[in-house]
Design an enzyme around this catalytic site. Structure first.
Site, PDB file in Angstrom:
ATOM      1  N   ASP A  64      29.449  39.750  33.759  1.00 35.71           N
ATOM      2  CA  ASP A  64      29.904  39.732  35.152  1.00 35.71           C
ATOM      3  C   ASP A  64      29.402  40.998  35.838  1.00 35.71           C
ATOM      4  O   ASP A  64      30.176  41.805  36.336  1.00 35.71           O
ATOM      5  CB  ASP A  64      31.443  39.658  35.155  1.00 35.71           C
ATOM      6  CG  ASP A  64      32.009  39.434  36.550  1.00 35.71           C
ATOM      7  OD1 ASP A  64      31.227  39.083  37.463  1.00 35.71           O
ATOM      8  OD2 ASP A  64      33.222  39.623  36.721  1.00 35.71           O
ATOM      9  N   HIS A  66      44.156  43.116  44.729  1.00 38.43           N
ATOM     10  CA  HIS A  66      44.009  42.914  43.281  1.00 38.43           C
ATOM     11  C   HIS A  66      44.737  44.012  42.519  1.00 38.43           C
ATOM     12  O   HIS A  66      44.838  45.153  42.993  1.00 38.43           O
ATOM     13  CB  HIS A  66      42.525  42.916  42.910  1.00 38.43           C
ATOM     14  CG  HIS A  66      42.224  42.126  41.669  1.00 38.43           C
ATOM     15  ND1 HIS A  66      43.159  41.354  41.017  1.00 38.43           N
ATOM     16  CD2 HIS A  66      41.074  41.980  40.953  1.00 38.43           C
ATOM     17  CE1 HIS A  66      42.606  40.777  39.967  1.00 38.43           C
ATOM     18  NE2 HIS A  66      41.332  41.139  39.896  1.00 38.43           N
ATOM     19  N   ASP A  74      31.411  38.481  44.825  1.00 36.85           N
ATOM     20  CA  ASP A  74      31.286  39.849  44.278  1.00 36.85           C
ATOM     21  C   ASP A  74      31.227  40.859  45.433  1.00 36.85           C
ATOM     22  O   ASP A  74      32.073  40.816  46.312  1.00 36.85           O
ATOM     23  CB  ASP A  74      30.057  39.942  43.359  1.00 36.85           C
ATOM     24  CG  ASP A  74      30.250  39.121  42.076  1.00 36.85           C
ATOM     25  OD1 ASP A  74      31.421  38.808  41.763  1.00 36.85           O
ATOM     26  OD2 ASP A  74      29.252  38.793  41.422  1.00 36.85           O
ATOM     27  N   SER A 127      34.605  31.311  40.294  1.00 32.47           N
ATOM     28  CA  SER A 127      34.751  32.668  39.744  1.00 32.47           C
ATOM     29  C   SER A 127      33.411  33.277  39.338  1.00 32.47           C
ATOM     30  O   SER A 127      32.635  32.658  38.602  1.00 32.47           O
ATOM     31  CB  SER A 127      35.669  32.584  38.521  1.00 32.47           C
ATOM     32  OG  SER A 127      35.418  33.662  37.643  1.00 32.47           O
ATOM     33  N   GLY A 128      33.188  34.501  39.766  1.00 29.93           N
ATOM     34  CA  GLY A 128      31.972  35.213  39.356  1.00 29.93           C
ATOM     35  C   GLY A 128      31.952  35.448  37.858  1.00 29.93           C
ATOM     36  O   GLY A 128      30.921  35.275  37.196  1.00 29.93           O
ATOM     37  N   LEU A 129      33.121  35.823  37.314  1.00 30.54           N
ATOM     38  CA  LEU A 129      33.207  36.089  35.878  1.00 30.54           C
ATOM     39  C   LEU A 129      32.854  34.839  35.072  1.00 30.54           C
ATOM     40  O   LEU A 129      32.038  34.891  34.152  1.00 30.54           O
ATOM     41  CB  LEU A 129      34.636  36.544  35.522  1.00 30.54           C
ATOM     42  CG  LEU A 129      34.962  36.610  34.033  1.00 30.54           C
ATOM     43  CD1 LEU A 129      34.178  37.721  33.351  1.00 30.54           C
ATOM     44  CD2 LEU A 129      36.465  36.808  33.807  1.00 30.54           C
ATOM     45  N   LYS A 161      27.920  44.953  40.611  1.00 29.73           N
ATOM     46  CA  LYS A 161      29.354  45.125  40.377  1.00 29.73           C
ATOM     47  C   LYS A 161      29.685  45.166  38.885  1.00 29.73           C
ATOM     48  O   LYS A 161      28.868  44.778  38.025  1.00 29.73           O
ATOM     49  CB  LYS A 161      30.146  44.019  41.086  1.00 29.73           C
ATOM     50  CG  LYS A 161      29.828  42.596  40.671  1.00 29.73           C
ATOM     51  CD  LYS A 161      30.548  42.106  39.424  1.00 29.73           C
ATOM     52  CE  LYS A 161      32.024  42.308  39.457  1.00 29.73           C
ATOM     53  NZ  LYS A 161      32.725  41.100  39.898  1.00 29.73           N
ATOM     54  N   ASP A 172      33.628  33.442  44.820  1.00 28.09           N
ATOM     55  CA  ASP A 172      33.676  34.854  44.480  1.00 28.09           C
ATOM     56  C   ASP A 172      32.279  35.429  44.772  1.00 28.09           C
ATOM     57  O   ASP A 172      31.351  35.228  44.003  1.00 28.09           O
ATOM     58  CB  ASP A 172      34.025  34.977  42.994  1.00 28.09           C
ATOM     59  CG  ASP A 172      34.064  36.414  42.524  1.00 28.09           C
ATOM     60  OD1 ASP A 172      33.764  37.315  43.331  1.00 28.09           O
ATOM     61  OD2 ASP A 172      34.390  36.623  41.340  1.00 28.09           O
ATOM     62  N   ASN A 178      33.118  44.069  36.354  1.00 26.38           N
ATOM     63  CA  ASN A 178      34.387  43.360  36.419  1.00 26.38           C
ATOM     64  C   ASN A 178      35.539  44.342  36.553  1.00 26.38           C
ATOM     65  O   ASN A 178      35.548  45.416  35.947  1.00 26.38           O
ATOM     66  CB  ASN A 178      34.560  42.494  35.162  1.00 26.38           C
ATOM     67  CG  ASN A 178      35.810  41.642  35.253  1.00 26.38           C
ATOM     68  OD1 ASN A 178      36.878  42.066  34.852  1.00 26.38           O
ATOM     69  ND2 ASN A 178      35.661  40.454  35.801  1.00 26.38           N
ATOM     70  N   SER A 179      36.532  43.950  37.330  1.00 27.03           N
ATOM     71  CA  SER A 179      37.651  44.859  37.641  1.00 27.03           C
ATOM     72  C   SER A 179      38.434  45.300  36.411  1.00 27.03           C
ATOM     73  O   SER A 179      39.114  46.329  36.440  1.00 27.03           O
ATOM     74  CB  SER A 179      38.614  44.168  38.605  1.00 27.03           C
ATOM     75  OG  SER A 179      37.939  43.833  39.780  1.00 27.03           O
ATOM     76  N   ARG A 227      38.339  41.732  49.642  1.00 27.67           N
ATOM     77  CA  ARG A 227      39.117  42.068  48.434  1.00 27.67           C
ATOM     78  C   ARG A 227      39.249  43.581  48.307  1.00 27.67           C
ATOM     79  O   ARG A 227      38.239  44.298  48.326  1.00 27.67           O
ATOM     80  CB  ARG A 227      38.413  41.467  47.231  1.00 27.67           C
ATOM     81  CG  ARG A 227      38.873  41.970  45.893  1.00 27.67           C
ATOM     82  CD  ARG A 227      38.386  41.009  44.835  1.00 27.67           C
ATOM     83  NE  ARG A 227      38.266  41.596  43.523  1.00 27.67           N
ATOM     84  CZ  ARG A 227      37.870  40.929  42.443  1.00 27.67           C
ATOM     85  NH1 ARG A 227      37.527  39.649  42.548  1.00 27.67           N
ATOM     86  NH2 ARG A 227      37.796  41.539  41.282  1.00 27.67           N
ATOM     87  N   GLU A 264      34.204  41.970  47.653  1.00 31.68           N
ATOM     88  CA  GLU A 264      35.048  43.080  47.204  1.00 31.68           C
ATOM     89  C   GLU A 264      34.427  44.409  47.583  1.00 31.68           C
ATOM     90  O   GLU A 264      33.186  44.535  47.669  1.00 31.68           O
ATOM     91  CB  GLU A 264      35.284  42.978  45.688  1.00 31.68           C
ATOM     92  CG  GLU A 264      34.040  43.058  44.844  1.00 31.68           C
ATOM     93  CD  GLU A 264      34.240  42.519  43.415  1.00 31.68           C
ATOM     94  OE1 GLU A 264      34.712  41.369  43.283  1.00 31.68           O
ATOM     95  OE2 GLU A 264      33.917  43.254  42.466  1.00 31.68           O
TER      96      GLU A 264
HETATM   97  C1  SPV Z   1      36.534  36.492  38.979  1.00 29.28           C
HETATM   98  O1  SPV Z   1      37.147  35.500  38.597  1.00 29.28           O
HETATM   99  O2  SPV Z   1      35.330  36.659  38.780  1.00 29.28           O
HETATM  100  C2  SPV Z   1      37.241  37.559  39.671  1.00 29.28           C
HETATM  101  C3  SPV Z   1      38.636  37.775  39.379  1.00 29.28           C
HETATM  102  O3  SPV Z   1      36.626  38.259  40.420  1.00 29.28           O
HETATM  103  S1  SPV Z   1      38.744  39.031  38.257  1.00 29.28           S
HETATM  104  O4  SPV Z   1      38.033  38.672  37.064  1.00 29.28           O
HETATM  105  O5  SPV Z   1      40.159  39.195  38.071  1.00 29.28           O
HETATM  106  O6  SPV Z   1      38.150  40.238  38.826  1.00 29.28           O
HETATM  107 MG    MG Z   2      34.651  38.234  40.149  1.00 29.00          MG
END
Ligand code: SPV
Ligand code: MG
Length: 544
Positions: free
Chosen positions: A65, A196, A94, A53-55, A127, A92, A129-130, A165, A121
């Site tokens: 993130d 997502h 990004d 996971s990027g986060l 980026k 991930d 975070n979503s 994504r 994505e």
């Molecule tokens: C991550 O885990 O970094 C993701 C998923 O990209 S989310 O945090 O839901 O965007």
């Molecule tokens: Mg991410």
């Protein structure tokens, strides 16, 4: 309802393993990890794949993130992760860290590390975070398709998985836009689509899935709609669920609680039973494998142990009022500490020190202590006998007040013979006035001849040899093989039965051994010293 072909994969690489998960008819799960240790824990739990996971990788580095960590810094973490498990990993990626060109390089570098897939994505670098804010700008569709094509053209393995994504639902662009984008990305070569959503229910995800009609596998991240039963995804024909951040989040909860408890109580009481054991850490990082490898690759002599004779009182005036000679400080380190370091450098880890005079001052990490409480009216052999339980297998016996260079011990450990003594053959020593007590006579003097590798056997050690019969001085260091150690133990028992044990010294013991067994001499030329007098101590100060 799925239109894409669900191929049966038979390969056994990480690439084929991830492809199998994504394309299988069963619902698959990828579990979040953010470093080597968490990746191991995911594997241990039974998961068949990892989500890098990027986060959580950013957060575990103390970063946001927002592409604050450079992509090569992330790559380094990914390398630790993939090296520490056999699981395939979906990374991930990004936005791909820039345009098509950055994606090309990223995919190549992942492939070189056997990292099985990447998800990119359709947003812009850097980026966000979503789950932060509303209506984040999306990438231009054609430009993002270029990133996908460039990624697929750069894969090092045919089975590498590229997931595209779609952020259209998150950014509030609606279902039609999401489907339109997914279609374009699929056509550009994406192996799967991650759709997502940040709603608290799975309605839009399930609607999307229905309208997608199985053109290619769908991947989802139900972080926000976590209450939806997993069965709903199975029924809908979704390929893969990512549990995206729950290892880091659970670690945060546990670490916070532990830090608080220890801070507030200023104690570890009440914590020990709540946390993983140190042994568990060893297990997780595979210490057993290292121990097995050490057996295979390290020389056997690493198992030798040492007995250090340090019971006698010192004769260094003021310096030895409150401590024995071996604990006298030499430039911030005791003699004993230096000796223990030298022993360790040669692979000797089990070190027993026989102490007597001011025994409470003999303290050092990594040693075992044995007490000779009769040190005032007994001698060296009595002290050695106090350590008789340690005398089994290969054993080094050494005085506690000698220092010598590593190469002397290394040579002694590899020299042939069941009992071998390090003997200094330096002329200067032989001719010195007041020649020391541990004089050696042997069947051959030191020759210095390169081709001379004939064994030299001890005849006698004594304080009183004629100049002609002396070949050198015993430096206070001896090695006994397993067999030699049994002879040593037998000889001490013999001395005991003759009531000689209390006052015998090492020269007597070694001379008696030489009368019954071959005792070999290993010649050295200087590079050692013992500390008997204050001038000796001055020399020791210069012996770094
Ligand atoms: C991550 O885990 O970094 C993701 C998923 O990209 S989310 O945090 O839901 O965007
Ligand atoms: Mg991410």
């Amino acid at each position: 309802m799925s239109g894409y072909s669900r191929i049966k994969q038979t390969g056994s690489t990480k690439f084929s393993a991830l492809r199998r998960e994504i394309f299988s008819t069963e619902l698959s799960f990828l579990m979040e990890a953010h470093n080597g240790l968490s990746a191991r824990i995911v594997e241990e739990a039974g998961f068949r794949g990892l989500w890098a996971s990027g986060l959580t990788i950013s957060a575990s580095l103390g970063l946001r993130d927002s592409n604050e960590a450079s992509w090569t810094q992330v790559l380094d973490v990914l390398e630790f992760m993939t090296d520490s498990t056999s699981l395939p990993m979906l990374v991930d990626g990004d936005t791909g860290y820039g345009n098509f060109n950055n994606v090309r390089r990223l995919v190549r570098k992942l492939g070189e590390r056997q990292i099985a897939g990447v998800c990119i994505e359709d947003k812009l670098f850097p980026k966000t975070n979503s789950f932060i804010g509303e209506r984040q700008p999306l990438a231009d569709i054609d430009e993002f398709c270029g990133r996908i094509k460039a990624g697929k053209d750069s894969q090092t393995d045919d089975e590498f998985v590229l997931v595209a994504r779609v952020e259209a639902l998150i950014s509030g662009h609606g279902m039609d836009e999401a489907l339109h984008r997914a279609e374009a990305y699929h056509a550009a070569g994406a192996d799967a689509i991650l759709i997502h959503s940040k709603r608290a229910d799975a309605d839009e995800i399930l609607t999307f899935t229905e309208r997608w009609q199985g053109r290619c596998p769908l991947v989802i991240v139900p972080t926000m709609y976590y209450q939806t039963p997993t069965e709903a995804y199975r029924k809908a024909g979704i390929s893969t669920v990512i549990w995206a951040n729950h290892n880091l989040r659970s670690a945060i909860t546990a670490m916070r609680e532990t830090s608080r408890r220890i801070h507030d109580s200023q104690s570890l009481d009440g914590t020990e039973e709540r946390v993983a054991t140190v042994k568990d850490i060893f297990h997780l990082v595979g210490n057993a494998e290292l121990a097995a490898a050490e057996k295979r690759y390290l020389p056997d002599r690493a198992t030798a142990k040492a007995i250090v004779l340090a019971a006698a009182g010192g004769a260094l005036g003021e310096l030895t009022v409150d401590r024995p000679k071996c604990m006298v400080d030499i430039r911030g380190q005791s003699l004993l500490r230096r000796l223990v370091d030298t022993l360790s450098h040669s692979g000797i880890r089990e070190i027993a020190v026989v102490r007597g005079y001011r025994k409470e001052a003999v303290r050092l990490a990594g040693i075992q202590t044995i007490d000779n409480d009769r040190y005032q009216d007994t001698g060296e052999v009595y002290s050695l006998n106090c350590a008789r339980n340690q005398i089994a297998g290969e054993t080094v016996v050494v005085y506690g007040d000698v220092l010598f260079r590593d190469h002397i011990l290394d040579g002694l450990l590899t020299a042939k013979g069941d009992i071998v003594l390090a003997v200094d053959a330096m002329n200067a020593v032989l001719k010195a006035p007041g020649y020391p007590r541990d004089q050696v006579s042997a069947d051959r003097p030191f020759s210095g001849d390169y081709l001379d590798d004939q064994p030299v056997h001890l005849k006698e050690i004594s304080a009183d040899l004629t100049a002609e019969s002396r070949v050198g001085e015993w430096i206070g260091l001896a090695r006994f093989s397993a067999l030699g150690a049994t002879w040593l133990a037998e000889e001490m028992a013999a001395l005991e039965s003759e009531n000689l044990l209390d006052h015998a010294d090492m020269p007597l013991l070694l001379t008696r051994l030489a009368a019954k067994h071959p005792v070999c001499v290993y010649y050295v030329l200087g590079h050692w010293l013992d500390v008997d007098t204050l001038p000796d101590l001055g020399d020791a100060l210069n012996f770094t």
